[in-house]
Design a protein around this motif. Structure first.
Motif, PDB file in Angstrom:
ATOM      1  N   LEU A 123     -17.471 -11.025  19.458  1.00 16.29           N
ATOM      2  CA  LEU A 123     -17.189 -10.409  18.274  1.00 16.29           C
ATOM      3  C   LEU A 123     -15.896  -9.434  18.419  1.00 16.29           C
ATOM      4  O   LEU A 123     -16.042  -8.471  19.266  1.00 16.29           O
ATOM      5  N   ARG A 124     -14.985  -9.148  17.489  1.00 17.43           N
ATOM      6  CA  ARG A 124     -14.044  -8.092  17.563  1.00 17.43           C
ATOM      7  C   ARG A 124     -14.844  -6.886  16.969  1.00 17.43           C
ATOM      8  O   ARG A 124     -15.313  -6.771  16.123  1.00 17.43           O
ATOM      9  N   LEU A 125     -14.646  -5.834  17.970  1.00 21.74           N
ATOM     10  CA  LEU A 125     -15.073  -4.583  17.663  1.00 21.74           C
ATOM     11  C   LEU A 125     -14.130  -3.450  17.446  1.00 21.74           C
ATOM     12  O   LEU A 125     -13.440  -3.058  18.477  1.00 21.74           O
ATOM     13  N   ASN A 126     -13.646  -3.144  16.254  1.00 23.78           N
ATOM     14  CA  ASN A 126     -12.618  -2.024  16.182  1.00 23.78           C
ATOM     15  C   ASN A 126     -13.386  -0.619  16.543  1.00 23.78           C
ATOM     16  O   ASN A 126     -14.015  -0.158  15.564  1.00 23.78           O
ATOM     17  N   ILE A 127     -12.768   0.030  17.497  1.00 24.62           N
ATOM     18  CA  ILE A 127     -13.149   1.229  17.756  1.00 24.62           C
ATOM     19  C   ILE A 127     -12.137   2.361  17.344  1.00 24.62           C
ATOM     20  O   ILE A 127     -11.067   2.265  18.117  1.00 24.62           O
ATOM     21  N   ILE A 128     -12.444   3.171  16.422  1.00 27.23           N
ATOM     22  CA  ILE A 128     -11.366   4.082  15.728  1.00 27.23           C
ATOM     23  C   ILE A 128     -11.503   5.325  16.218  1.00 27.23           C
ATOM     24  O   ILE A 128     -12.426   5.964  15.826  1.00 27.23           O
ATOM     25  N   ILE A 129     -10.383   5.906  16.649  1.00 25.38           N
ATOM     26  CA  ILE A 129     -10.416   7.338  17.066  1.00 25.38           C
ATOM     27  C   ILE A 129      -9.818   7.958  15.657  1.00 25.38           C
ATOM     28  O   ILE A 129      -8.601   7.842  15.476  1.00 25.38           O
ATOM     29  N   ALA A 130     -10.782   8.728  15.096  1.00 22.51           N
ATOM     30  CA  ALA A 130     -10.481   9.229  13.752  1.00 22.51           C
ATOM     31  C   ALA A 130      -9.753  10.688  13.931  1.00 22.51           C
ATOM     32  O   ALA A 130      -9.094  11.128  12.971  1.00 22.51           O
ATOM     33  N   SER A 131      -9.986  11.375  14.966  1.00 19.93           N
ATOM     34  CA  SER A 131      -9.503  12.850  15.098  1.00 19.93           C
ATOM     35  C   SER A 131      -8.138  12.638  15.193  1.00 19.93           C
ATOM     36  O   SER A 131      -7.618  11.959  15.979  1.00 19.93           O
ATOM     37  N   THR A 132      -7.279  13.450  14.613  1.00 13.91           N
ATOM     38  CA  THR A 132      -5.811  13.430  14.878  1.00 13.91           C
ATOM     39  C   THR A 132      -5.414  14.854  15.438  1.00 13.91           C
ATOM     40  O   THR A 132      -4.347  15.207  15.680  1.00 13.91           O
ATOM     41  N   ARG A 133      -6.271  15.919  15.385  1.00 18.04           N
ATOM     42  CA  ARG A 133      -5.918  17.099  15.791  1.00 18.04           C
ATOM     43  C   ARG A 133      -5.435  17.330  17.278  1.00 18.04           C
ATOM     44  O   ARG A 133      -6.096  16.609  18.126  1.00 18.04           O
ATOM     45  N   PRO A 134      -4.685  18.325  17.807  1.00 22.62           N
ATOM     46  CA  PRO A 134      -4.463  18.594  19.087  1.00 22.62           C
ATOM     47  C   PRO A 134      -5.664  18.975  19.798  1.00 22.62           C
ATOM     48  O   PRO A 134      -6.545  19.644  19.150  1.00 22.62           O
ATOM     49  N   GLY A 135      -5.742  18.560  21.094  1.00 22.68           N
ATOM     50  CA  GLY A 135      -7.044  19.034  21.774  1.00 22.68           C
ATOM     51  C   GLY A 135      -8.334  18.265  21.450  1.00 22.68           C
ATOM     52  O   GLY A 135      -9.451  18.468  21.734  1.00 22.68           O
ATOM     53  N   LEU A 155      -9.229  -0.672  20.538  1.00 22.37           N
ATOM     54  CA  LEU A 155      -9.164   0.993  20.501  1.00 22.37           C
ATOM     55  C   LEU A 155      -8.184   0.915  19.344  1.00 22.37           C
ATOM     56  O   LEU A 155      -6.907   0.497  19.540  1.00 22.37           O
ATOM     57  N   ILE A 156      -8.188   1.756  18.349  1.00 18.96           N
ATOM     58  CA  ILE A 156      -7.158   2.166  17.477  1.00 18.96           C
ATOM     59  C   ILE A 156      -7.360   3.404  17.145  1.00 18.96           C
ATOM     60  O   ILE A 156      -8.175   4.172  16.745  1.00 18.96           O
ATOM     61  N   ASP A 157      -6.063   4.145  17.476  1.00 14.82           N
ATOM     62  CA  ASP A 157      -5.886   5.604  17.437  1.00 14.82           C
ATOM     63  C   ASP A 157      -5.259   6.088  16.263  1.00 14.82           C
ATOM     64  O   ASP A 157      -4.007   5.686  16.015  1.00 14.82           O
ATOM     65  N   LEU A 158      -5.883   6.741  15.321  1.00 10.65           N
ATOM     66  CA  LEU A 158      -5.235   7.299  13.764  1.00 10.65           C
ATOM     67  C   LEU A 158      -4.025   8.162  14.413  1.00 10.65           C
ATOM     68  O   LEU A 158      -3.089   8.014  13.448  1.00 10.65           O
ATOM     69  N   ALA A 159      -4.098   9.021  15.231  1.00 12.48           N
ATOM     70  CA  ALA A 159      -2.947   9.527  15.704  1.00 12.48           C
ATOM     71  C   ALA A 159      -1.725   8.867  16.109  1.00 12.48           C
ATOM     72  O   ALA A 159      -0.559   9.297  15.729  1.00 12.48           O
ATOM     73  N   GLU A 160      -1.805   7.806  16.481  1.00 12.36           N
ATOM     74  CA  GLU A 160      -0.699   6.956  16.829  1.00 12.36           C
ATOM     75  C   GLU A 160      -0.021   6.113  15.460  1.00 12.36           C
ATOM     76  O   GLU A 160       0.965   5.907  15.451  1.00 12.36           O
ATOM     77  N   ILE A 161      -1.047   5.774  14.900  1.00 10.41           N
ATOM     78  CA  ILE A 161      -0.805   5.263  13.541  1.00 10.41           C
ATOM     79  C   ILE A 161       0.025   5.919  12.711  1.00 10.41           C
ATOM     80  O   ILE A 161       1.033   5.521  11.858  1.00 10.41           O
ATOM     81  N   ASN A 162      -0.450   7.273  12.652  1.00 10.21           N
ATOM     82  CA  ASN A 162       0.353   8.340  11.506  1.00 10.21           C
ATOM     83  C   ASN A 162       0.143   7.699  10.161  1.00 10.21           C
ATOM     84  O   ASN A 162       1.328   7.755   9.499  1.00 10.21           O
ATOM     85  N   LEU A 163      -0.930   7.478   9.503  1.00  9.56           N
ATOM     86  CA  LEU A 163      -1.171   6.716   8.291  1.00  9.56           C
ATOM     87  C   LEU A 163      -1.455   7.995   7.221  1.00  9.56           C
ATOM     88  O   LEU A 163      -2.462   8.658   7.343  1.00  9.56           O
TER      89      LEU A 163
END
Length: 76
Positions: free
Chosen positions: A3-15, A39-47
């Motif tokens: 099964l595909r499991l999207n792990i979303i890193i939601a925090s985008t703040r420094p540190g 792994l999906i990093d919202l800081a990289e996507i800049n949405l």
């Protein structure tokens, strides 16, 4: 079939601490064998938030960043 499991890193703040936790969980899920973790990093996507005029369920996106995000999380 895993099964595909999207792990979303939601925090985008420094540190932020989210990436370390997400990487640990990603490896944990991978070792389980039942999942294909992504792994999906919202800081990289800049949405940007709320910049589309139509409801997301319609999938009528006007911006390339929203179309990219939709492709990343599409389950179908």
């Amino acid at each position: 079939m895993a099964l595909r499991l999207n792990i979303i890193i939601a925090s985008t703040r420094p540190g932020r601490g989210g990436p370390a936790v997400a990487k640990w969980f990603n490896e944990f899920a991978r070792q389980d064998g039942r999942f294909e973790p992504v792994l999906i990093d919202l800081a990289e996507i800049n949405l940007p938030i709320f910049d589309e005029p139509n409801h997301p369920r319609l999938k009528k996106y006007e911006h390339a960043h929203t179309r990219k995000w939709s492709e990343i999380i599409d389950l179908g």
